[in-house]
Design a protein around this motif. Sequence first.
Motif, PDB file in Angstrom:
ATOM      1  N   LEU A  34       0.823  -1.207   0.000  1.00  0.00           N
ATOM      2  CA  LEU A  34       0.000   0.000   0.000  1.00  0.00           C
ATOM      3  C   LEU A  34       0.858   1.258   0.000  1.00  0.00           C
ATOM      4  O   LEU A  34       0.593   2.208  -0.745  1.00  0.00           O
ATOM      5  N   ALA A  35       1.921   1.261   0.824  1.00  0.00           N
ATOM      6  CA  ALA A  35       2.825   2.423   0.873  1.00  0.00           C
ATOM      7  C   ALA A  35       3.490   2.647  -0.480  1.00  0.00           C
ATOM      8  O   ALA A  35       3.624   3.787  -0.940  1.00  0.00           O
ATOM      9  N   ALA A  36       3.910   1.553  -1.129  1.00  0.00           N
ATOM     10  CA  ALA A  36       4.546   1.668  -2.447  1.00  0.00           C
ATOM     11  C   ALA A  36       3.570   2.218  -3.482  1.00  0.00           C
ATOM     12  O   ALA A  36       3.924   3.067  -4.303  1.00  0.00           O
ATOM     13  N   ARG A  37       2.314   1.755  -3.421  1.00  0.00           N
ATOM     14  CA  ARG A  37       1.298   2.250  -4.355  1.00  0.00           C
ATOM     15  C   ARG A  37       1.022   3.733  -4.120  1.00  0.00           C
ATOM     16  O   ARG A  37       0.843   4.499  -5.062  1.00  0.00           O
ATOM     17  N   MET A  38       0.991   4.122  -2.853  1.00  0.00           N
ATOM     18  CA  MET A  38       0.800   5.536  -2.524  1.00  0.00           C
ATOM     19  C   MET A  38       1.959   6.378  -3.036  1.00  0.00           C
ATOM     20  O   MET A  38       1.778   7.452  -3.615  1.00  0.00           O
ATOM     21  N   GLU A  39       3.179   5.887  -2.796  1.00  0.00           N
ATOM     22  CA  GLU A  39       4.380   6.628  -3.172  1.00  0.00           C
ATOM     23  C   GLU A  39       4.456   6.837  -4.681  1.00  0.00           C
ATOM     24  O   GLU A  39       4.959   7.850  -5.164  1.00  0.00           O
ATOM     25  N   HIS A  40       3.943   5.855  -5.443  1.00  0.00           N
ATOM     26  CA  HIS A  40       3.991   5.947  -6.898  1.00  0.00           C
ATOM     27  C   HIS A  40       2.667   6.435  -7.496  1.00  0.00           C
ATOM     28  O   HIS A  40       2.423   6.311  -8.693  1.00  0.00           O
ATOM     29  N   LYS A  41       1.810   6.989  -6.629  1.00  0.00           N
ATOM     30  CA  LYS A  41       0.564   7.635  -7.074  1.00  0.00           C
ATOM     31  C   LYS A  41      -0.362   6.704  -7.846  1.00  0.00           C
ATOM     32  O   LYS A  41      -1.033   7.115  -8.791  1.00  0.00           O
ATOM     33  N   ILE A  42      -0.386   5.422  -7.439  1.00  0.00           N
ATOM     34  CA  ILE A  42      -1.226   4.449  -8.138  1.00  0.00           C
ATOM     35  C   ILE A  42      -2.662   4.449  -7.597  1.00  0.00           C
ATOM     36  O   ILE A  42      -3.611   4.165  -8.319  1.00  0.00           O
ATOM     37  N   ILE A  43      -2.827   4.789  -6.312  1.00  0.00           N
ATOM     38  CA  ILE A  43      -4.141   4.746  -5.678  1.00  0.00           C
ATOM     39  C   ILE A  43      -5.076   5.778  -6.298  1.00  0.00           C
ATOM     40  O   ILE A  43      -4.715   6.930  -6.504  1.00  0.00           O
ATOM     41  N   GLN A  44      -6.295   5.361  -6.570  1.00  0.00           N
ATOM     42  CA  GLN A  44      -7.305   6.250  -7.130  1.00  0.00           C
ATOM     43  C   GLN A  44      -8.376   6.550  -6.074  1.00  0.00           C
ATOM     44  O   GLN A  44      -8.898   5.636  -5.446  1.00  0.00           O
ATOM     45  N   ILE A  45      -8.664   7.823  -5.889  1.00  0.00           N
ATOM     46  CA  ILE A  45      -9.691   8.250  -4.950  1.00  0.00           C
ATOM     47  C   ILE A  45     -10.970   8.553  -5.726  1.00  0.00           C
ATOM     48  O   ILE A  45     -10.948   9.270  -6.721  1.00  0.00           O
ATOM     49  N   HIS A  46     -12.091   7.988  -5.273  1.00  0.00           N
ATOM     50  CA  HIS A  46     -13.386   8.227  -5.910  1.00  0.00           C
ATOM     51  C   HIS A  46     -14.293   8.929  -4.894  1.00  0.00           C
ATOM     52  O   HIS A  46     -14.870   8.284  -4.015  1.00  0.00           O
ATOM     53  N   LYS A  47     -14.402  10.232  -5.033  1.00  0.00           N
ATOM     54  CA  LYS A  47     -15.142  11.029  -4.049  1.00  0.00           C
ATOM     55  C   LYS A  47     -16.634  11.070  -4.372  1.00  0.00           C
ATOM     56  O   LYS A  47     -17.021  11.296  -5.507  1.00  0.00           O
ATOM     57  N   MET A  48     -17.419  10.855  -3.312  1.00  0.00           N
ATOM     58  CA  MET A  48     -18.876  10.939  -3.398  1.00  0.00           C
ATOM     59  C   MET A  48     -19.381  11.730  -2.199  1.00  0.00           C
ATOM     60  O   MET A  48     -18.768  11.702  -1.136  1.00  0.00           O
ATOM     61  N   ASP A  89     -13.901   9.859  -0.470  1.00  0.00           N
ATOM     62  CA  ASP A  89     -13.932   8.422  -0.699  1.00  0.00           C
ATOM     63  C   ASP A  89     -14.053   7.767   0.675  1.00  0.00           C
ATOM     64  O   ASP A  89     -13.083   7.750   1.451  1.00  0.00           O
ATOM     65  N   ALA A  90     -15.226   7.246   1.003  1.00  0.00           N
ATOM     66  CA  ALA A  90     -15.489   6.723   2.346  1.00  0.00           C
ATOM     67  C   ALA A  90     -14.550   5.575   2.718  1.00  0.00           C
ATOM     68  O   ALA A  90     -14.128   5.462   3.869  1.00  0.00           O
ATOM     69  N   ASN A  91     -14.206   4.721   1.750  1.00  0.00           N
ATOM     70  CA  ASN A  91     -13.316   3.592   2.037  1.00  0.00           C
ATOM     71  C   ASN A  91     -11.927   4.061   2.426  1.00  0.00           C
ATOM     72  O   ASN A  91     -11.359   3.649   3.442  1.00  0.00           O
ATOM     73  N   TRP A  92     -11.355   4.960   1.609  1.00  0.00           N
ATOM     74  CA  TRP A  92      -9.997   5.425   1.881  1.00  0.00           C
ATOM     75  C   TRP A  92      -9.943   6.350   3.080  1.00  0.00           C
ATOM     76  O   TRP A  92      -8.989   6.307   3.873  1.00  0.00           O
ATOM     77  N   LEU A  93     -10.945   7.199   3.254  1.00  0.00           N
ATOM     78  CA  LEU A  93     -10.919   8.104   4.404  1.00  0.00           C
ATOM     79  C   LEU A  93     -11.083   7.334   5.712  1.00  0.00           C
ATOM     80  O   LEU A  93     -10.439   7.655   6.717  1.00  0.00           O
ATOM     81  N   SER A  94     -11.922   6.303   5.717  1.00  0.00           N
ATOM     82  CA  SER A  94     -12.046   5.492   6.934  1.00  0.00           C
ATOM     83  C   SER A  94     -10.735   4.775   7.238  1.00  0.00           C
ATOM     84  O   SER A  94     -10.373   4.587   8.407  1.00  0.00           O
ATOM     85  N   GLU A  95      -9.973   4.395   6.202  1.00  0.00           N
ATOM     86  CA  GLU A  95      -8.636   3.814   6.396  1.00  0.00           C
ATOM     87  C   GLU A  95      -7.707   4.822   7.049  1.00  0.00           C
ATOM     88  O   GLU A  95      -6.934   4.489   7.962  1.00  0.00           O
TER      89      GLU A  95
END
Length: 199
Positions: A34-48, A89-95
């Motif tokens: 997860l840290a590597a994906r964050m560092e390389h900007k792979i994570i996508q946020i879907h805001k609702m 993004d409720a999933n990522w923000l709750s994380e």
Amino acid sequence: LLDDEIRGVGQREYLEAIKCSEEKIKFLTERFILAARMEHKIIQIHKMPSDLKETVARAVFQVYKKAEKKGIFIEVVDGRTGRCIVRHDANWLSEAVYNLLDNSVKYSPKNTCIKIFLRTNEMFSEICVEDEGIGIEKDEENKIFQLYYRGRNKAGEEGSGMGLFITREIIEKHGGFLKAKRKKPGLSISIFLPKTGTS
């Protein structure tokens, strides 16, 4: 595989130790990825548009059992009037909130209290996690959000130094920011998200 074969009490203790180690390895592996994906900007946020209180409740539910074992009480203090609908993004923000709560539980003494303050002003919605734990040193307010950084007073405590980095990346992807503040005792970390309306 060993679970069905082992019968003796002594052997069962060894098996439980293996299971515990396996869980730790799994957790760390997931964190590294997860840290590597964050560092390389792979994570996508879907805001609702969603209520922040519901997202915070999800994070509290995840950490509740761990807090209960230490006799730590988690209190949500909502200083807002009505529901606060913020695009996130409720999933990522709750994380992200879970990471803050998990740290608070980990570094707080038994039978203490963790407070979550929900506040809002004209520009931002704030989620503040405040504990009575060991806190941080004077010049560490910004360092704690760096990848693999662990506070100087965290020696001997379990941790990977990835949780707050992941939290910072999630919040920045929401267009927000984090602010840490030392307390005596404890630590206060606030998430600030751009406010896009209430209802």
